[in-house]
Motif scaffolding. Structure first.
Motif, PDB file in Angstrom:
ATOM      1  N   TRP A 297     -50.782   5.865  20.231  1.00 25.91           N
ATOM      2  CA  TRP A 297     -50.592   6.598  18.974  1.00 25.91           C
ATOM      3  C   TRP A 297     -49.129   6.674  18.534  1.00 25.91           C
ATOM      4  CZ3 TRP A 297     -54.403   7.769  15.742  1.00 25.91           C
ATOM      5  CH2 TRP A 297     -55.716   7.744  16.242  1.00 25.91           C
ATOM      6  N   LYS A 298     -48.228   7.019  19.444  1.00 27.69           N
ATOM      7  CA  LYS A 298     -46.826   7.167  19.063  1.00 27.69           C
ATOM      8  C   LYS A 298     -46.230   5.838  18.621  1.00 27.69           C
ATOM      9  CE  LYS A 298     -42.382   8.953  20.684  1.00 27.69           C
ATOM     10  NZ  LYS A 298     -41.665   9.598  21.823  1.00 27.69           N
ATOM     11  N   THR A 299     -46.466   4.802  19.417  1.00 22.75           N
ATOM     12  CA  THR A 299     -45.955   3.469  19.091  1.00 22.75           C
ATOM     13  C   THR A 299     -46.553   2.963  17.790  1.00 22.75           C
ATOM     14  OG1 THR A 299     -45.699   2.947  21.437  1.00 22.75           O
ATOM     15  CG2 THR A 299     -45.765   1.093  19.910  1.00 22.75           C
ATOM     16  N   GLY A 300     -47.869   3.116  17.644  1.00 24.13           N
ATOM     17  CA  GLY A 300     -48.543   2.649  16.435  1.00 24.13           C
ATOM     18  C   GLY A 300     -48.084   3.395  15.197  1.00 24.13           C
ATOM     19  N   ALA A 301     -47.846   4.701  15.332  1.00 22.62           N
ATOM     20  CA  ALA A 301     -47.398   5.500  14.190  1.00 22.62           C
ATOM     21  C   ALA A 301     -46.018   5.056  13.716  1.00 22.62           C
ATOM     22  CB  ALA A 301     -47.373   6.980  14.555  1.00 22.62           C
ATOM     23  N   LEU A 302     -45.121   4.769  14.651  1.00 28.22           N
ATOM     24  CA  LEU A 302     -43.771   4.309  14.290  1.00 28.22           C
ATOM     25  C   LEU A 302     -43.831   2.943  13.611  1.00 28.22           C
ATOM     26  CD1 LEU A 302     -41.805   5.384  17.500  1.00 28.22           C
ATOM     27  CD2 LEU A 302     -41.672   6.424  15.225  1.00 28.22           C
TER      28      LEU A 302
ATOM     29  N   ALA B 268     -54.711  -4.499  20.352  1.00 27.75           N
ATOM     30  CA  ALA B 268     -55.840  -4.645  19.428  1.00 27.75           C
ATOM     31  C   ALA B 268     -56.270  -3.288  18.876  1.00 27.75           C
ATOM     32  CB  ALA B 268     -57.005  -5.328  20.145  1.00 27.75           C
ATOM     33  N   GLY B 269     -56.342  -2.277  19.741  1.00 30.11           N
ATOM     34  CA  GLY B 269     -56.723  -0.946  19.282  1.00 30.11           C
ATOM     35  C   GLY B 269     -55.664  -0.318  18.408  1.00 30.11           C
ATOM     36  N   THR B 270     -54.388  -0.466  18.788  1.00 31.54           N
ATOM     37  CA  THR B 270     -53.291   0.124  18.027  1.00 31.54           C
ATOM     38  C   THR B 270     -53.132  -0.537  16.663  1.00 31.54           C
ATOM     39  OG1 THR B 270     -52.149   0.596  20.118  1.00 31.54           O
ATOM     40  CG2 THR B 270     -50.834   0.716  18.114  1.00 31.54           C
ATOM     41  N   SER B 271     -53.436  -1.832  16.581  1.00 32.40           N
ATOM     42  CA  SER B 271     -53.322  -2.528  15.299  1.00 32.40           C
ATOM     43  C   SER B 271     -54.232  -1.911  14.247  1.00 32.40           C
ATOM     44  CB  SER B 271     -53.653  -4.014  15.470  1.00 32.40           C
ATOM     45  OG  SER B 271     -55.049  -4.224  15.647  1.00 32.40           O
ATOM     46  N   LEU B 272     -55.357  -1.363  14.682  1.00 32.12           N
ATOM     47  CA  LEU B 272     -56.286  -0.734  13.734  1.00 32.12           C
ATOM     48  C   LEU B 272     -55.667   0.507  13.095  1.00 32.12           C
ATOM     49  CD1 LEU B 272     -59.504  -1.143  15.873  1.00 32.12           C
ATOM     50  CD2 LEU B 272     -59.040  -2.286  13.692  1.00 32.12           C
ATOM     51  N   LEU B 273     -54.853   1.241  13.864  1.00 34.43           N
ATOM     52  CA  LEU B 273     -54.133   2.385  13.297  1.00 34.43           C
ATOM     53  C   LEU B 273     -53.141   1.911  12.246  1.00 34.43           C
ATOM     54  CD1 LEU B 273     -53.102   5.316  13.226  1.00 34.43           C
ATOM     55  CD2 LEU B 273     -51.658   4.759  15.203  1.00 34.43           C
ATOM     56  N   VAL B 274     -52.391   0.866  12.565  1.00 34.42           N
ATOM     57  CA  VAL B 274     -51.399   0.325  11.636  1.00 34.42           C
ATOM     58  C   VAL B 274     -52.071  -0.176  10.356  1.00 34.42           C
ATOM     59  CG1 VAL B 274     -49.616  -1.440  11.332  1.00 34.42           C
ATOM     60  CG2 VAL B 274     -49.903  -0.329  13.561  1.00 34.42           C
ATOM     61  N   ILE B 275     -53.168  -0.908  10.518  1.00 34.44           N
ATOM     62  CA  ILE B 275     -53.894  -1.461   9.369  1.00 34.44           C
ATOM     63  C   ILE B 275     -54.443  -0.345   8.477  1.00 34.44           C
ATOM     64  CG2 ILE B 275     -55.973  -2.745   8.711  1.00 34.44           C
ATOM     65  CD1 ILE B 275     -55.462  -4.445  11.285  1.00 34.44           C
ATOM     66  N   THR B 276     -55.009   0.693   9.084  1.00 37.41           N
ATOM     67  CA  THR B 276     -55.577   1.799   8.313  1.00 37.41           C
ATOM     68  C   THR B 276     -54.503   2.490   7.488  1.00 37.41           C
ATOM     69  OG1 THR B 276     -57.272   2.167   9.997  1.00 37.41           O
ATOM     70  CG2 THR B 276     -56.864   3.966   8.450  1.00 37.41           C
ATOM     71  N   VAL B 277     -53.355   2.764   8.093  1.00 39.91           N
ATOM     72  CA  VAL B 277     -52.262   3.442   7.394  1.00 39.91           C
ATOM     73  C   VAL B 277     -51.727   2.576   6.254  1.00 39.91           C
ATOM     74  CG1 VAL B 277     -49.894   4.310   7.618  1.00 39.91           C
ATOM     75  CG2 VAL B 277     -51.589   4.848   9.374  1.00 39.91           C
ATOM     76  N   ASN B 278     -51.475   1.295   6.529  1.00 43.94           N
ATOM     77  CA  ASN B 278     -50.947   0.394   5.504  1.00 43.94           C
ATOM     78  C   ASN B 278     -51.926   0.217   4.344  1.00 43.94           C
ATOM     79  OD1 ASN B 278     -48.569  -0.035   6.901  1.00 43.94           O
ATOM     80  ND2 ASN B 278     -49.235  -1.950   7.827  1.00 43.94           N
ATOM     81  N   SER B 279     -53.201   0.123   4.663  1.00 46.55           N
ATOM     82  CA  SER B 279     -54.216  -0.058   3.616  1.00 46.55           C
ATOM     83  C   SER B 279     -54.293   1.165   2.717  1.00 46.55           C
ATOM     84  CB  SER B 279     -55.583  -0.333   4.254  1.00 46.55           C
ATOM     85  OG  SER B 279     -55.569  -1.526   4.998  1.00 46.55           O
ATOM     86  N   LEU B 280     -54.195   2.349   3.309  1.00 46.46           N
ATOM     87  CA  LEU B 280     -54.209   3.579   2.507  1.00 46.46           C
ATOM     88  C   LEU B 280     -53.000   3.638   1.588  1.00 46.46           C
ATOM     89  CD1 LEU B 280     -55.427   6.207   5.140  1.00 46.46           C
ATOM     90  CD2 LEU B 280     -56.627   5.518   3.055  1.00 46.46           C
ATOM     91  N   ALA B 281     -51.829   3.226   2.089  1.00 45.97           N
ATOM     92  CA  ALA B 281     -50.619   3.225   1.260  1.00 45.97           C
ATOM     93  C   ALA B 281     -50.763   2.254   0.089  1.00 45.97           C
ATOM     94  CB  ALA B 281     -49.405   2.851   2.116  1.00 45.97           C
ATOM     95  N   ALA B 282     -51.304   1.081   0.365  1.00 48.27           N
ATOM     96  CA  ALA B 282     -51.494   0.090  -0.697  1.00 48.27           C
ATOM     97  C   ALA B 282     -52.514   0.574  -1.728  1.00 48.27           C
ATOM     98  CB  ALA B 282     -51.951  -1.232  -0.090  1.00 48.27           C
ATOM     99  N   LEU B 283     -53.565   1.249  -1.257  1.00 44.57           N
ATOM    100  CA  LEU B 283     -54.561   1.795  -2.184  1.00 44.57           C
ATOM    101  C   LEU B 283     -53.949   2.865  -3.080  1.00 44.57           C
ATOM    102  CD1 LEU B 283     -57.852   2.113  -0.096  1.00 44.57           C
ATOM    103  CD2 LEU B 283     -57.525   0.812  -2.206  1.00 44.57           C
ATOM    104  N   ALA B 284     -53.070   3.688  -2.509  1.00 42.84           N
ATOM    105  CA  ALA B 284     -52.410   4.735  -3.297  1.00 42.84           C
ATOM    106  C   ALA B 284     -51.600   4.113  -4.435  1.00 42.84           C
ATOM    107  CB  ALA B 284     -51.509   5.577  -2.400  1.00 42.84           C
TER     108      ALA B 284
END
Length: 247
Positions: free
Chosen positions: A71-76, A170-186
């Protein structure tokens, strides 16, 4: 064949690829939305972000239960991509359709070639914050601009730049993808003309269900074989899109 049936089939196939490969499957969502379901390129990339966000968030939950998310690494890593994803998402909605389609086709072809010749990423001796921030920003820009999750870029970056083990990456990439996709949608809020929710809804639902089946499929067929099959299909789709733009 009705549009609804096509949406369900396309969503299931893409979800199957996501579940089996752990990333990269969503790159087929945009061409499916354009050529099978009649979306414009701009609307397709926005709709793809919706599908990617929902599917990635669901898969993230499953990986969290298995303890495969840093979580910490993926969030950064994700934080570095928020602004680029937002800016790229805003720019993409204002580009000519031919430019957007051609750019997507090029990225899809590069993704396919990378899958056909996977590089052996090794954990770094030490983590360089500048390099990590650059990789996160680049992934955010790709996600925002083309409406793809970017798992084919995120996983190797998390391994080679941040030193995560492959399963955890692989699991952490899903956190990164979710955050980036939400930002792009905004960034695309208010520019969603041409979105057909009666198609996006079933497409997304089928993709989520297909992802679970894909995880089971991965236990029966070797990952290398699945990756080569998917990469070959993706390369053919990219070639078709480029020819369509040129002709």
């Amino acid at each position: 064949m009705t549009v609804l049936v096509l949406a369900l089939i396309a969503g299931a196939v893409i979800g199957l690829a996501l579940g089996a490969l752990g990333g990269g499957g969503s790159v087929l969502a945009v061409p499916a939305l354009i050529y099978l379901l009649g979306f414009t390129p701009a609307a397709a990339t926005t709709a793809s972000l919706i599908i990617v966000t929902a599917t990635s968030a669901t898969a993230l939950y499953a990986h969290t239960r298995d303890g495969n998310v840093a979580w910490k690494t993926g969030a950064l890593f994700a934080a570095a991509g928020i602004v680029p994803a937002f800016v790229a998402g805003a720019v993409a909605g204002r580009l000519p359709e031919a430019v957007l389609t051609a750019a997507f086709a090029v990225i899809a072809a590069l993704a396919a070639l990378r899958m056909l010749r996977p590089s052996a990423s090794e954990p770094p001796d030490r983590i360089r914050p500048g390099k990590a921030a650059g990789a996160g920003a680049g992934l955010g820009a790709v996600t925002g601009f083309l409406g793809v999750g970017g798992g084919f870029l995120a996983v190797p970056a998390l391994v080679s730049v941040l030193g995560l083990a492959m399963r955890r990456a692989a699991g952490t990439s899903l956190l990164v993808i979710t955050v980036n996709s939400l930002a792009a949608l905004a960034a695309r809020t208010g520019t969603g003309g041409g979105l057909h929710w009666e198609i996006i809804g079933p497409f997304t639902g089928a993709a989520i269900l297909g992802a679970w089946d894909g995880k089971r499929l991965a236990t029966r067929i070797s990952g290398t074989t699945l990756q080569k099959i998917f990469a070959s299909v993706l390369l053919a789709v990219a070639a078709f899109m480029l020819v369509d733009v040129i002709v």
